[in-house]
Design a protein around this motif. Structure first.
Motif, PDB file in Angstrom:
ATOM      1  N   TYR A   9       3.298 -41.383  -5.803  1.00  0.00           N
ATOM      2  CA  TYR A   9       4.298 -40.938  -4.835  1.00  0.00           C
ATOM      3  C   TYR A   9       5.663 -41.284  -5.393  1.00  0.00           C
ATOM      4  O   TYR A   9       5.965 -42.450  -5.619  1.00  0.00           O
ATOM      5  N   THR A  24      13.540 -35.861  -2.091  1.00  0.00           N
ATOM      6  CA  THR A  24      12.469 -36.265  -1.189  1.00  0.00           C
ATOM      7  C   THR A  24      11.361 -36.916  -1.994  1.00  0.00           C
ATOM      8  O   THR A  24      11.306 -36.769  -3.217  1.00  0.00           O
ATOM      9  N   SER A  26       7.411 -37.159  -2.992  1.00  0.00           N
ATOM     10  CA  SER A  26       6.322 -36.195  -3.065  1.00  0.00           C
ATOM     11  C   SER A  26       5.298 -36.639  -4.093  1.00  0.00           C
ATOM     12  O   SER A  26       5.561 -37.515  -4.919  1.00  0.00           O
ATOM     13  N   TYR A  28       4.145 -34.122  -5.928  1.00  0.00           N
ATOM     14  CA  TYR A  28       4.321 -32.988  -6.828  1.00  0.00           C
ATOM     15  C   TYR A  28       4.884 -33.434  -8.168  1.00  0.00           C
ATOM     16  O   TYR A  28       5.858 -34.183  -8.235  1.00  0.00           O
TER      17      TYR A  28
END
Length: 72
Positions: A9, A24, A26, A28
């Motif tokens: 994260y 943010t 994520s 990803y």
């Protein structure tokens, strides 16, 4: 809790269609990656109230409309 089963994260940058960016957390990509959105709340008809077009694939929409014609 099992070790090493959760993804990392980290912070990424999200780029909206109008060019605005925000940071943010994520899972990803890698830390510092940029996620460029194709569809976002500033352009999608579901959020903007714009006109939506329904595609009739295989006549399903036509059959639905015929079945419920006159139903209010």
């Amino acid at each position: 809790m099992k070790p090493d089963i959760h993804p990392e994260y980290h912070m990424i940058t999200v780029v909206m269609n109008d060019g605005t960016e925000y940071q943010t957390k994520s899972t990803y990509g890698k830390p510092g990656d940029r996620l460029v959105l194709d569809i976002d709340p500033t352009t999608h008809p579901a959020w903007t109230g714009g006109e939506q077009r329904l595609l009739d694939r295989g006549g399903r929409l036509s059959r639905f409309k015929d079945k419920y014609k006159g139903f209010v």
